[in-house]
Scaffold this motif. Structure first.
Motif, PDB file in Angstrom:
ATOM      1  N   GLN A 214       0.828  -1.205   0.000  1.00  0.00           N
ATOM      2  CA  GLN A 214       0.000   0.000   0.000  1.00  0.00           C
ATOM      3  C   GLN A 214       0.862   1.255   0.000  1.00  0.00           C
ATOM      4  OE1 GLN A 214      -2.526  -0.507   3.399  1.00  0.00           O
ATOM      5  NE2 GLN A 214      -3.781  -2.091   2.437  1.00  0.00           N
ATOM      6  N   ALA A 215       1.995   1.193   0.697  1.00  0.00           N
ATOM      7  CA  ALA A 215       2.913   2.342   0.699  1.00  0.00           C
ATOM      8  C   ALA A 215       3.474   2.597  -0.690  1.00  0.00           C
ATOM      9  CB  ALA A 215       4.046   2.104   1.695  1.00  0.00           C
ATOM     10  N   CYS A 216       3.777   1.515  -1.417  1.00  0.00           N
ATOM     11  CA  CYS A 216       4.277   1.668  -2.786  1.00  0.00           C
ATOM     12  C   CYS A 216       3.237   2.342  -3.674  1.00  0.00           C
ATOM     13  CB  CYS A 216       4.662   0.308  -3.364  1.00  0.00           C
ATOM     14  SG  CYS A 216       6.161  -0.406  -2.667  1.00  0.00           S
ATOM     15  N   VAL A 217       1.978   1.942  -3.514  1.00  0.00           N
ATOM     16  CA  VAL A 217       0.911   2.550  -4.308  1.00  0.00           C
ATOM     17  C   VAL A 217       0.771   4.028  -3.978  1.00  0.00           C
ATOM     18  CG1 VAL A 217      -1.566   2.527  -4.773  1.00  0.00           C
ATOM     19  CG2 VAL A 217      -0.320   0.367  -4.564  1.00  0.00           C
ATOM     20  N   LYS A 218       0.891   4.386  -2.711  1.00  0.00           N
ATOM     21  CA  LYS A 218       0.820   5.791  -2.308  1.00  0.00           C
ATOM     22  C   LYS A 218       1.955   6.602  -2.919  1.00  0.00           C
ATOM     23  CE  LYS A 218      -1.574   5.039   2.096  1.00  0.00           C
ATOM     24  NZ  LYS A 218      -1.465   5.131   3.573  1.00  0.00           N
ATOM     25  N   ILE A 219       3.144   6.005  -2.967  1.00  0.00           N
ATOM     26  CA  ILE A 219       4.290   6.685  -3.580  1.00  0.00           C
ATOM     27  C   ILE A 219       4.002   6.969  -5.049  1.00  0.00           C
ATOM     28  CG2 ILE A 219       6.717   6.443  -4.236  1.00  0.00           C
ATOM     29  CD1 ILE A 219       7.106   4.737  -1.736  1.00  0.00           C
ATOM     30  N   ILE A 220       3.426   5.975  -5.734  1.00  0.00           N
ATOM     31  CA  ILE A 220       3.144   6.138  -7.160  1.00  0.00           C
ATOM     32  C   ILE A 220       2.124   7.246  -7.387  1.00  0.00           C
ATOM     33  CG2 ILE A 220       2.189   4.987  -9.197  1.00  0.00           C
ATOM     34  CD1 ILE A 220       3.237   2.338  -7.959  1.00  0.00           C
ATOM     35  N   CYS A 273       7.494  22.256  -5.983  1.00  0.00           N
ATOM     36  CA  CYS A 273       8.543  22.196  -4.950  1.00  0.00           C
ATOM     37  C   CYS A 273       7.977  21.754  -3.610  1.00  0.00           C
ATOM     38  CB  CYS A 273       9.204  23.567  -4.789  1.00  0.00           C
ATOM     39  SG  CYS A 273       9.952  24.201  -6.291  1.00  0.00           S
ATOM     40  N   CYS A 274       6.711  22.041  -3.358  1.00  0.00           N
ATOM     41  CA  CYS A 274       6.061  21.615  -2.119  1.00  0.00           C
ATOM     42  C   CYS A 274       5.401  20.246  -2.277  1.00  0.00           C
ATOM     43  CB  CYS A 274       5.029  22.649  -1.687  1.00  0.00           C
ATOM     44  SG  CYS A 274       5.702  24.302  -1.378  1.00  0.00           S
ATOM     45  N   LEU A 275       4.808  19.990  -3.443  1.00  0.00           N
ATOM     46  CA  LEU A 275       4.167  18.694  -3.671  1.00  0.00           C
ATOM     47  C   LEU A 275       5.179  17.558  -3.663  1.00  0.00           C
ATOM     48  CD1 LEU A 275       1.586  19.535  -6.499  1.00  0.00           C
ATOM     49  CD2 LEU A 275       1.158  19.280  -4.057  1.00  0.00           C
ATOM     50  N   ASP A 276       6.388  17.832  -4.129  1.00  0.00           N
ATOM     51  CA  ASP A 276       7.425  16.799  -4.116  1.00  0.00           C
ATOM     52  C   ASP A 276       7.738  16.336  -2.699  1.00  0.00           C
ATOM     53  OD1 ASP A 276       7.647  16.806  -6.859  1.00  0.00           O
ATOM     54  OD2 ASP A 276       9.325  18.208  -6.908  1.00  0.00           O
ATOM     55  N   ALA A 277       7.445  17.192  -1.709  1.00  0.00           N
ATOM     56  CA  ALA A 277       7.699  16.806  -0.320  1.00  0.00           C
ATOM     57  C   ALA A 277       6.891  15.571   0.073  1.00  0.00           C
ATOM     58  CB  ALA A 277       7.368  17.971   0.614  1.00  0.00           C
ATOM     59  N   VAL A 278       5.712  15.392  -0.551  1.00  0.00           N
ATOM     60  CA  VAL A 278       4.923  14.186  -0.300  1.00  0.00           C
ATOM     61  C   VAL A 278       5.689  12.960  -0.778  1.00  0.00           C
ATOM     62  CG1 VAL A 278       2.723  13.027  -0.737  1.00  0.00           C
ATOM     63  CG2 VAL A 278       2.805  15.523  -0.545  1.00  0.00           C
ATOM     64  N   CYS A 279       6.333  13.087  -1.947  1.00  0.00           N
ATOM     65  CA  CYS A 279       7.154  11.995  -2.466  1.00  0.00           C
ATOM     66  C   CYS A 279       8.331  11.726  -1.532  1.00  0.00           C
ATOM     67  CB  CYS A 279       7.673  12.335  -3.866  1.00  0.00           C
ATOM     68  SG  CYS A 279       6.392  12.726  -5.069  1.00  0.00           S
ATOM     69  N   TYR A 280       8.944  12.798  -1.006  1.00  0.00           N
ATOM     70  CA  TYR A 280      10.065  12.630  -0.081  1.00  0.00           C
ATOM     71  C   TYR A 280       9.635  11.855   1.157  1.00  0.00           C
ATOM     72  CZ  TYR A 280      11.910  16.587  -2.819  1.00  0.00           C
ATOM     73  OH  TYR A 280      12.310  17.420  -3.816  1.00  0.00           O
ATOM     74  N   TYR A 281       8.455  12.186   1.656  1.00  0.00           N
ATOM     75  CA  TYR A 281       7.956  11.546   2.876  1.00  0.00           C
ATOM     76  C   TYR A 281       7.806  10.043   2.673  1.00  0.00           C
ATOM     77  CZ  TYR A 281       4.535  10.071   6.374  1.00  0.00           C
ATOM     78  OH  TYR A 281       3.869   9.387   7.357  1.00  0.00           O
ATOM     79  N   PHE A 282       7.138   9.654   1.572  1.00  0.00           N
ATOM     80  CA  PHE A 282       6.940   8.230   1.322  1.00  0.00           C
ATOM     81  C   PHE A 282       8.261   7.535   0.984  1.00  0.00           C
ATOM     82  CE2 PHE A 282       2.455   9.545   0.266  1.00  0.00           C
ATOM     83  CZ  PHE A 282       1.877   8.870   1.320  1.00  0.00           C
TER      84      PHE A 282
END
Length: 311
Positions: A214-220, A273-282
């Protein structure tokens, strides 16, 4: 464009809109991307291919953010002609940050697609060295493509000028815009969407419902959103403005609306630049908690599927 149509009202409005949009993006973006670099480079004990790409994405985002204070100043002030070369450098860095982010997100999607959909080939194709080489290649390609084009965007005159504004009419010719749309957005978008869809399908077909899956799907989904949300409207606006410059749209009301749409979406595209932070978190969670057992189980599932297909 028609000389009888005035854009003064749009320009006056944007002097305030840009400040409202840019100030929070700059503050939050700098904090989040610096934190991401510290997280990936110092705190994580072991780097992965994903963290290498994410580090590169954070660097691209910082490169995009650095010219923003100058862009905010230029929105309200004309610059003297002796700063023309400095302005050109800032514009180049800004667009390198934008399209470098796009290509880095594309590389992240492709790398994840190989790792999950082709786990056996991934052992040969994926490595820390390969990820670093690809990241360097992104920098070289983007710099080589952006600098020659952006350098010629400005009209050369001896008077004061608006930095980040008033690009020359010649740069709106079909060859430049087609290359920008195809290689700068549509091509990467096609790769990202196809890789994301196939990766999600592979995860679902594997029958795994663990938290790691599920974490992988969230990252995608987060990566897909970080790409489509900021960049789709801005490139649509660029295309519409191209039609204006080609004389295909000459109604003054439509032209002013397109001009406003272009400037607002270009401002909002910096929210990447801020949305990428979601990718960083996952990605940080993945690097810390992804167990080898998940990769082994997914590989076994793929092997079992391959074996049964041969029966």
């Amino acid at each position: 464009m028609s000389n009888n149509c005035s854009f003064a009202e749009v320009d006056n409005m944007m002097t305030y809109v840009e400040l409202i949009i840019y100030i929070p993006i700059f503050l939050f973006g700098m904090a989040l991307n610096i934190f991401a670099l510290v997280e990936f480079c110092a705190r994580l004990k072991k780097s992965t291919e994903s963290t290498i790409y994410m580090t590169n994405l954070a660097l691209m985002d910082l490169l995009l953010l650095l010219p923003l204070p100058f862009k905010m100043h230029a929105a309200n002030h004309l610059w003297p002609p002796e700063l023309l070369r400095f302005c050109s450098v800032l514009e180049n860095l800004y667009f390198v940050g934008i399209y470098g982010s796009i290509y880095t997100i594309m590389c992240i999607s492709a790398d994840r697609w190989v790792a999950i959909c082709y786990p056996f080939k991934a052992k040969l194709l994926r490595s820390h060295k390969a990820a670093r080489i690809i990241c360097v290649g992104v920098w070289v390609v983007v710099f080589s493509a952006i600098f020659p084009i952006i350098h010629s965007f400005k009209e050369r005159d001896t008077g004061n000028f608006s930095c980040f504004h008033r690009f020359s009419e010649g740069r709106w010719n079909p060859s430049v815009i087609i290359c920008l749309q195809v290689f700068g957005f549509l091509g990467p978008a096609l790769v990202i969407i196809c890789c994301s869809v196939q990766t999600i399908c592979t995860l679902q077909q594997s029958g795994k419902t663990s938290s790691q899956c599920q974490a992988c799907v969230k990252i995608i989904y987060s990566s897909l959103g970080a790409f489509l949300v900021p960049f789709t409207p801005s490139h649509l606006a660029i295309f519409l403005q191209f039609l204006v410059h080609q004389g295909m749209i000459n109604d003054c009301s439509s032209m002013t609306k397109i001009s406003l749409f272009l400037q607002v979406t270009m401002c909002l595209s910096n929210i990447t630049c801020c949305l990428d932070a979601v990718c960083y978190y996952f990605a940080a969670r993945e690097a810390r908690s992804l167990k080898p057992s998940f990769k082994i189980s997914l590989t076994r599932e793929r092997k079992h599927t391959f074996s049964t297909s041969e029966v």
